[in-house]
Write a protein that holds these residues in place. Sequence first.
Motif, short mmCIF file in Angstrom:
data_model
loop_
_atom_site.label_atom_id
_atom_site.label_comp_id
_atom_site.label_asym_id
_atom_site.label_seq_id
_atom_site.Cartn_x
_atom_site.Cartn_y
_atom_site.Cartn_z
N VAL A 257 0.84 -1.20 0.00
CA VAL A 257 0.00 0.00 0.00
C VAL A 257 0.87 1.25 0.00
CG1 VAL A 257 -1.62 1.35 1.39
CG2 VAL A 257 -2.00 -1.10 1.05
N ALA A 258 2.02 1.18 0.68
CA ALA A 258 2.90 2.36 0.77
C ALA A 258 4.35 1.93 0.68
CB ALA A 258 2.65 3.10 2.08
N PRO A 259 4.83 1.54 -0.51
CA PRO A 259 6.23 1.13 -0.64
C PRO A 259 7.16 2.29 -0.27
CG PRO A 259 5.22 1.45 -2.80
CD PRO A 259 4.12 1.51 -1.80
N GLY A 260 8.21 1.94 0.44
CA GLY A 260 9.16 2.97 0.87
C GLY A 260 8.79 3.62 2.19
N GLU A 261 7.62 3.31 2.74
CA GLU A 261 7.20 3.87 4.02
C GLU A 261 7.11 2.77 5.06
OE1 GLU A 261 4.34 7.26 2.00
OE2 GLU A 261 3.75 6.33 3.90
N LEU B 23 7.01 24.47 -1.44
CA LEU B 23 6.66 23.06 -1.22
C LEU B 23 7.32 22.54 0.05
CD1 LEU B 23 7.13 21.74 -4.87
CD2 LEU B 23 4.98 22.34 -3.74
N ALA B 24 6.66 21.58 0.67
CA ALA B 24 7.19 20.99 1.90
C ALA B 24 8.50 20.26 1.61
CB ALA B 24 6.18 20.00 2.50
N VAL B 25 9.49 20.45 2.48
CA VAL B 25 10.81 19.84 2.28
C VAL B 25 11.08 18.82 3.38
CG1 VAL B 25 11.66 21.96 1.22
CG2 VAL B 25 12.05 21.58 3.65
N PRO B 26 11.90 17.81 3.11
CA PRO B 26 12.22 16.81 4.14
C PRO B 26 13.03 17.46 5.27
CG PRO B 26 12.86 16.03 1.94
CD PRO B 26 12.55 17.49 1.82
N PRO B 27 12.65 17.27 6.52
CA PRO B 27 13.47 17.80 7.62
C PRO B 27 14.81 17.07 7.70
CG PRO B 27 11.69 16.44 8.47
CD PRO B 27 11.46 16.58 7.01
N HIS B 28 15.73 17.64 8.49
CA HIS B 28 17.07 17.06 8.57
C HIS B 28 17.04 15.62 9.06
CE1 HIS B 28 19.54 20.57 7.63
NE2 HIS B 28 18.62 21.29 8.24
N ASP B 29 16.10 15.28 9.94
CA ASP B 29 16.09 13.94 10.54
C ASP B 29 15.14 12.99 9.82
OD1 ASP B 29 13.80 15.32 11.34
OD2 ASP B 29 13.65 14.20 13.21
N SER B 30 14.69 13.37 8.61
CA SER B 30 13.74 12.52 7.89
C SER B 30 14.41 11.20 7.49
CB SER B 30 13.23 13.24 6.65
OG SER B 30 12.31 12.43 5.95
N GLU C 68 15.05 7.81 5.27
CA GLU C 68 15.11 7.61 3.82
C GLU C 68 13.76 7.15 3.28
OE1 GLU C 68 17.24 4.25 1.25
OE2 GLU C 68 18.70 5.67 2.09
N ALA C 69 13.06 6.33 4.07
CA ALA C 69 11.78 5.80 3.61
C ALA C 69 10.73 6.89 3.43
CB ALA C 69 11.26 4.75 4.60
N ARG C 70 10.88 8.02 4.11
CA ARG C 70 9.86 9.07 4.05
C ARG C 70 10.23 10.22 3.12
NH1 ARG C 70 5.64 9.60 6.75
NH2 ARG C 70 5.77 11.89 6.71
N LEU C 71 11.40 10.19 2.53
CA LEU C 71 11.85 11.33 1.72
C LEU C 71 10.86 11.66 0.60
CD1 LEU C 71 15.70 10.73 1.37
CD2 LEU C 71 14.52 12.39 2.82
N THR C 72 10.37 10.63 -0.07
CA THR C 72 9.50 10.88 -1.23
C THR C 72 8.09 11.28 -0.83
OG1 THR C 72 9.04 8.51 -1.38
CG2 THR C 72 10.80 9.38 -2.77
N SER C 73 7.80 11.37 0.45
CA SER C 73 6.48 11.84 0.87
C SER C 73 6.40 13.36 0.90
CB SER C 73 6.12 11.27 2.25
OG SER C 73 6.98 11.80 3.25
N TYR C 74 7.53 14.04 0.69
CA TYR C 74 7.56 15.50 0.70
C TYR C 74 7.48 16.04 -0.72
CZ TYR C 74 8.82 14.88 5.55
OH TYR C 74 8.80 14.51 6.87
N GLN D 98 9.36 15.19 -4.39
CA GLN D 98 8.65 14.61 -5.53
C GLN D 98 8.90 15.42 -6.80
OE1 GLN D 98 4.55 14.44 -4.27
NE2 GLN D 98 5.05 13.29 -2.43
N LEU D 99 8.84 16.76 -6.67
CA LEU D 99 9.06 17.61 -7.84
C LEU D 99 10.50 17.47 -8.35
CD1 LEU D 99 8.07 19.82 -9.78
CD2 LEU D 99 8.85 21.50 -8.10
N LEU D 100 11.45 17.51 -7.42
CA LEU D 100 12.86 17.42 -7.82
C LEU D 100 13.14 16.08 -8.50
CD1 LEU D 100 15.56 18.90 -7.76
CD2 LEU D 100 15.99 17.89 -5.51
N LEU D 101 12.56 15.01 -8.00
CA LEU D 101 12.76 13.69 -8.61
C LEU D 101 12.13 13.63 -10.00
CD1 LEU D 101 12.22 11.24 -5.63
CD2 LEU D 101 14.24 11.33 -7.09
#
Length: 997
Positions: free
Chosen positions: A38-42, A327-334, A336-342, A346-349
């Motif tokens: 349901v949520a790959p990478g999370e 746009l929302a950015v990943p915090p410093h302590d994010s 790896e699994a949650r990076l693409t939720s920001y 997503q836009l940069l990728l």
Amino acid sequence: MGRVTGVSVLRGAAVRRDGESVEITGSRLRALLALLAVAPGEVRRAEYLADQLWNGEPPSANALQALVSRLRRVVGAESVASRPTGYVLDLNPADVDLCRFEQLAEFGTPEAAREALHLAGPEPLAEFADVPDLAGLARVIETECGRLALLAGQGPPPAVEVPPAPLVASHPIVHRLIGRDAVLSEIQDRLGRTRLLTLTGAGGSGKTSLAKAVATAHDVAHVAELAPVTAQAVDAEVFAAVGGRENLINTSERTRLAASYDDSTRLLDALGDRPALLVLDNCEHVIDAAAGLAVKILAACPRVTILATSREPLGVPGEQRLPVAPLAVPPHDSSEARLTSYAAMQLLLERGRAVRPGLGAAGEDGAALAEICRRLDGIPLALELAAARFNVLTPRQVAERLDDRFRLLTTGARTALPRQQTLRAVVDWSWDLLSGFERELLAVCGVFAGGAALEDLEGVSGLDALDVLDQIDRLVSKSLVLAEPAASPAGGDQGMRYRLLETIREYALERLAEQGREKEVRTRHANYFADLAERADPQLRGPGQVEWMYRLDAAEDNLRAALEWALCTDDAACALRLCDGVGWYGTMRGKQFDHNRVPRALELADRLGVPHDASYLRVLTFDALYCFERGVTLEEASAQLNRARELARAGDWRDALYSLAEIAAALYTAPHSVEEVFECEYARLAAHGEAWGTAVAQMFHAKVSMEDPARAEALTEQALATFRRLGDQWGIANCGQTVAMLESQRGAHREALAVIEDALPATRLIGSATDEVMLLVMAANEHDSLGDRERAARTLARAHEISRARPESHAKIYLMAAECVRARREGRLDQSQAWLDELGRAAGKTFIGPVKALLNTQQAWITLARGNLAETERLLRQAFEFAIAFHYDRPDIGAVIEAQAGLELARGDARRAAWLHGLYAVVRGRELPLSVTPDLAGTAAAARAELGDAAYGAAYAEGRAVESEAALRTCSAVFGANPEEAVPGWWLLRRDHDAQM
């Protein structure tokens, strides 16, 4: 085992590996795959997976772990990864049919709709009807399929009603904008309630894209692009946008109308009384002309709604403003699994993959991409310019070059307006629209790191206070400065703070340097914040503590920037003032203010021969007390403390910090003299009228006297009374920790919880994440001791929320340790190991004895549970050696003995385990309730069951009979360590210790 190339769950669970189908047998195994898919990478929490798979019935301790192991054997261990809180399907979402379905559903085209319907099949997720959340998801997908069927031409089109003015969308927005769903909904909602809405925001924030996306959703919409025109041509440009000239061309009326009508009159005639959405794009450089035209249209055309975009509002009656945030950015302590939720990620990728198809968010690339997002503030245009560089640079190379971002980000789309083809052009456009006074203040704003209060701007700019207010108001209106309410205690009013996006700040600093004012303004900034720190310091020890802690919190980035400037310009006096002023603030926040720059300030002062005054000595002492964070050894720290004490004795420095230096030095090197030192410092502090200093000394005295509960309780009561009289919330919270620990060690767990509840408001009042997390971890332990595991889990979850919000909190080490222990005791060894690994990374260089002992002891328990007895023995030997490095901390040594008893049981020597239980009581100074020591309770029950009560009691008594003077020698023999390498007397913190045994 080959690579997983596809996972399907919509038509039934299936996996393809290297193009070949892999069989998945067992309904629960297939459901586990679906829940993860349901949520790959999370990360999916272990508790959640167990609840879904066993339908609310708790499984055995290792049932989920065993199921995960089976899934790994099917799909490969690399595809199902363990995380501290659960498990994650480590696949590209594009390889999972559920994600592909969602993507196709968003496209909004008939072709995409048909492909999505084919993926879903007639009964999506049908086999998972017994899994609650999957059954709910199936209903959602079925509803979505109904909509897609209409779009795909498999049903009649929906009826469309034309709404009355004010105008709203007549069909959904299909122009896809990443991360903008919420703001698009907000725009549509506002347009249903107002006739003039202005989207404001910094250049490149995406205002134009939003406006055009909204326009596509309306049957009648006109977009007037005002960027290329002058104020005199605004009416004509808008007239052209609504098709006015095209309607008039080649008609007999054209010549007559041209002579008698102006463009605005023709525009009003063209719009008439028909419903329409009119977009006025990029109004900032023609703001007066655009505002005047908007007023005319609203008055003459009652069914027209205007959506404007501008870096500042039009400022006309009836206008509503909607700021467009980055746009929302990943915090410093994010993770790896949650990076693409920001959304920024997503836009940069997406844009990056257009020039570099293999770009992903894993590993070093993911970390670099997240850094780019943060440093570019999530500004969409800046991210797109950065992505364009991925054809020749790696993400890390781009990130490393962002200090020169205006030269780096110069490759915009050829079809874009000239001012949007480079990052510099975007900001130049805004700068050119400013007045001279506005430019002067914006350049000054560049020296502020993390924002500024109004009084900060007044103090550093050198401008009149009213001028500063007027100019900052204009800069906020023009979207160059962000205005935000300052964080405040208990809902109080701390005023507004003003900050620049990082890109604007870099530009402002360039302009300040061009003006030849950088050195002057930065020096004024450094001295201003040194003054602020000096004013704040005495306020931290009285009723103004809360207000000033929040003030320093807000100023922390500026204080660091000021310190860096002082160091770079060899201003040792300013550097020492800054370090001294925030010394106690750092202590109250549970950290050193800046453990990298403080040593540099001391080195600079020594190099320049600065006098060793009280300020220098306080900085030297604070650095010695916190130098363990840099990996400094006990011997080095002791030497630095001794130097500070010797210099102080040669001068006249004698305050509360000096007393702590004397006490710490005794604890490090001469524990047999600690009581004498405490009494001596109590007398010294009393002679100088240092009530607060006395209370702090009593508080620390109690914390190192926990093995004498009566003494610790009396000291804490005295300290607490003083802290309450002075209004010191930090002291109240710390004393609460001590009282709670004393209650817990008595086995009074409900009483301990009551004390924690009483202390928590103080931590929240001062905003101390470290103390609040520590108290919550303690509360979770108390709930566990009472057998309430669910309450304990909820309490730890709350602690995690706070720790994530304030990731610098040192208490996260104890939080991770608690999770590690909890997972191990519940048989979740993979997760326990994952938490321990996280703990090691979080500890970093803070490898003082207790931290190393904690890491090794917990690793030993996990290794023991996996059956590796030889490795367990080695780990415990090391843990003991680390534990005696900080010789005054009995609980660390006791924890190693607990684990050793578990090892002896595993070897089949229950009598040896019972003897170690008795030795544990000697080391701790008394017999603790078993509810306080769950691991010892477990091994005690197992040993008693094997030996019988009488034999267990006899072996326990032998261990308990060890004399306190022989404790170190006995423990060293147990662990094969050399007692001569330990500091003598580690177990003797009080002269009357023997009387307690």
